[in-house]
Design an enzyme around this catalytic site. Structure first.
Site, PDB file in Angstrom:
ATOM      1  N   MET A   1       0.381  -6.002  14.595  1.00  0.00           N
ATOM      2  CA  MET A   1       1.077  -5.274  13.519  1.00  0.00           C
ATOM      3  C   MET A   1       0.453  -5.551  12.159  1.00  0.00           C
ATOM      4  O   MET A   1       0.647  -4.791  11.214  1.00  0.00           O
ATOM      5  CB  MET A   1       2.549  -5.679  13.472  1.00  0.00           C
ATOM      6  CG  MET A   1       3.381  -5.078  14.564  1.00  0.00           C
ATOM      7  SD  MET A   1       5.118  -5.311  14.127  1.00  0.00           S
ATOM      8  CE  MET A   1       5.871  -4.811  15.652  1.00  0.00           C
TER       9      MET A   1
ATOM     10  N   LYS B   1      15.080  -6.358   4.181  1.00  0.00           N
ATOM     11  CA  LYS B   1      15.391  -5.503   5.333  1.00  0.00           C
ATOM     12  C   LYS B   1      16.720  -5.855   6.012  1.00  0.00           C
ATOM     13  O   LYS B   1      17.385  -4.984   6.552  1.00  0.00           O
ATOM     14  CB  LYS B   1      14.264  -5.586   6.374  1.00  0.00           C
ATOM     15  CG  LYS B   1      13.011  -4.841   5.949  1.00  0.00           C
ATOM     16  CD  LYS B   1      11.993  -4.832   7.076  1.00  0.00           C
ATOM     17  CE  LYS B   1      10.722  -4.137   6.653  1.00  0.00           C
ATOM     18  NZ  LYS B   1       9.734  -4.044   7.722  1.00  0.00           N
TER      19      LYS B   1
ATOM     20  N   GLY C   1       7.040 -12.641  18.884  1.00  0.00           N
ATOM     21  CA  GLY C   1       7.778 -12.639  17.618  1.00  0.00           C
ATOM     22  C   GLY C   1       9.221 -12.234  17.865  1.00  0.00           C
ATOM     23  O   GLY C   1       9.531 -11.592  18.880  1.00  0.00           O
TER      24      GLY C   1
ATOM     25  N   GLY D   1      11.294 -11.671  14.722  1.00  0.00           N
ATOM     26  CA  GLY D   1      11.793 -11.321  13.390  1.00  0.00           C
ATOM     27  C   GLY D   1      12.179  -9.844  13.360  1.00  0.00           C
ATOM     28  O   GLY D   1      12.327  -9.195  14.412  1.00  0.00           O
TER      29      GLY D   1
ATOM     30  N   TYR E   1      -2.179  -5.515   9.286  1.00  0.00           N
ATOM     31  CA  TYR E   1      -3.306  -4.620   8.950  1.00  0.00           C
ATOM     32  C   TYR E   1      -4.158  -5.182   7.816  1.00  0.00           C
ATOM     33  O   TYR E   1      -5.219  -4.657   7.531  1.00  0.00           O
ATOM     34  CB  TYR E   1      -2.790  -3.215   8.583  1.00  0.00           C
ATOM     35  CG  TYR E   1      -1.720  -3.225   7.531  1.00  0.00           C
ATOM     36  CD1 TYR E   1      -0.376  -3.258   7.885  1.00  0.00           C
ATOM     37  CD2 TYR E   1      -2.049  -3.240   6.181  1.00  0.00           C
ATOM     38  CE1 TYR E   1       0.620  -3.303   6.930  1.00  0.00           C
ATOM     39  CE2 TYR E   1      -1.061  -3.282   5.211  1.00  0.00           C
ATOM     40  CZ  TYR E   1       0.268  -3.314   5.598  1.00  0.00           C
ATOM     41  OH  TYR E   1       1.254  -3.371   4.636  1.00  0.00           O
TER      42      TYR E   1
ATOM     43  N   LEU F   1       0.826  -1.214   0.000  1.00  0.00           N
ATOM     44  CA  LEU F   1       0.000   0.000   0.000  1.00  0.00           C
ATOM     45  C   LEU F   1       0.859   1.262   0.000  1.00  0.00           C
ATOM     46  O   LEU F   1       0.343   2.377  -0.043  1.00  0.00           O
ATOM     47  CB  LEU F   1      -0.879   0.034   1.267  1.00  0.00           C
ATOM     48  CG  LEU F   1      -1.907  -1.070   1.447  1.00  0.00           C
ATOM     49  CD1 LEU F   1      -2.602  -0.922   2.786  1.00  0.00           C
ATOM     50  CD2 LEU F   1      -2.923  -1.028   0.316  1.00  0.00           C
TER      51      LEU F   1
ATOM     52  N   ASP G   1      10.351   1.610  11.540  1.00  0.00           N
ATOM     53  CA  ASP G   1       9.289   0.726  12.055  1.00  0.00           C
ATOM     54  C   ASP G   1       9.049   0.932  13.550  1.00  0.00           C
ATOM     55  O   ASP G   1       7.906   0.916  14.014  1.00  0.00           O
ATOM     56  CB  ASP G   1       9.651  -0.750  11.811  1.00  0.00           C
ATOM     57  CG  ASP G   1       9.337  -1.197  10.386  1.00  0.00           C
ATOM     58  OD1 ASP G   1       8.512  -0.551   9.711  1.00  0.00           O
ATOM     59  OD2 ASP G   1       9.918  -2.207   9.949  1.00  0.00           O
TER      60      ASP G   1
END
Ligand code: NAP
Length: 286
Positions: free
Chosen positions: A232, A75, A136, A138, A234, A19, A111
């Site tokens: 996190m 990333k 998490g 990651g 969406y 998006l 982030d």
């Protein structure tokens, strides 16, 4: 890119779902209405395999790109190709924003900022003095955990499916911030003390929930009903985790606010201008 045009883009593989162009181009349109110098700025998306990243990055600059965002799988893979990296992004071990400087691409991570701003906007909570549980380990979890510690949370619990990855994150965070506020535990061995915490902030930073049939990353039934739950994810906007939070009448929100705020921060880094998140929200809803 035509002469005088300035390019921005998100690179990923796959990239179709992103998006980011809608968010950024809406904000650039609003910025152009205040300052016509931005009329030739445009944000696109480029599908790029991990194996092509190193040779593609200098070409983006040569073709008129001033800033780039990175998503899965770039990333972490990008780190060897950077000329410099922000201290925060270094601790996070991941970069989602590149800014061109004289000596090459400089890596940043927005982030963590996005999560903090998203929590404030969507759930009216501040990280300072907060008690936070992150599920998490990651890239996104690591950015979130570093932001919590940097913003002076009182206590951080972190858990993950794979113990090795969890251990690695705890070691990196411990070196940067000290171990006293950090506690990790195996996913199926939730400590009793966590269940008693008042106004605990629970953050899902796993990929569980991206598919409609995915189960909850953590069972909320035993938690106090005053805990606040942030997913996190969406898309889909209502995951199993958020459905359970709603069932237990816990305040909850999905990751759209994080997405918008991390994007706004990136655009601020590229333009050095204040960016309107409301334009970004309009862009994503149109
Ligand atoms: P990542 O580095 O690939 O990490 C994935 C995480 O999900 C790991 O902790 C992994 O655990 C866990 N996981 C994956 N499948 C699982 C399963 N079946 N059961 C339990 N755990 C599982 O991805 P990332 O970049 O950190 O992204 C994580 C999530 O955050 C994604 O859903 C992404 O969409 C979201 N995100 C949102 C924003 C935003 O702006 N809202 C920004 C960044 C990321 P293991 O270590 O055990 O594999």
């Amino acid at each position: 890119m035509a002469d005088g045009n300035v390019g921005l883009a998100v690179l990923g593989f796959p990239i179709g779902h992103s998006l980011s162009p809608q968010l950024h181009n809406a904000a650039l349109e609003e910025l152009t209405s205040r300052d016509p110098d931005y009329k030739n700025w445009n944000y696109g998306k480029v599908e790029l395999a991990a194996s092509d990243l190193g040779k593609a990055l200098p070409l983006f600059w040569e073709c008129g790109y001033k800033g780039l965002n990175l998503t899965i799988p770039h990333k972490v893979e990008v780190l060897p190709f950077l000329s410099s990296i922000d201290e925060d992004a270094d601790i996070m071990g991941a970069v989602n924003t590149l800014v061109w400087k004289e000596d090459g691409w400089h890596g940043c991570n927005t982030d963590g900022y996005g999560l903090e701003a998203g929590l404030k906007e969507s759930l009216s909570v501040s990280l300072e003095n907060a008690k936070v549980l992150i599920v998490g380990a990651g890239g996104a979890a690591r950015a979130a955990a570093a932001q919590c510690l940097r913003s002076k949370c009182e206590k951080l619990w972190i858990t993950n499916r794979s113990p090795g990855r969890l251990q690695e994150v705890v070691e990196v965070l411990g070196q940067a911030f000290g171990r006293d506020r950090i506690q990790s535990f195996p996913l199926n061995e939730l400590p009793d003390e966590v269940l008693e915490v008042k106004e605990l902030i629970v953050v899902n930073a796993t990929a569980l929930g991206l598919k409609p049939e995915d189960p909850c990353p953590i069972e909320l039934g035993k938690f106090r009903s005053d805990c606040r739950v942030y997913d996190m994810i969406y898309n889909p906007p209502l995951t199993q985790l958020l459905t359970r939070a709603s069932h237990f009448q816990m305040s909850h929100a999905n990751g759209l606010s994080m997405l918008v705020h991390q994007a706004a921060r990136a655009l601020e880094l590229w333009t050095d201008q204040r960016i309107s998140v409301s334009a970004m929200y309009r862009g994503v809803k149109s």
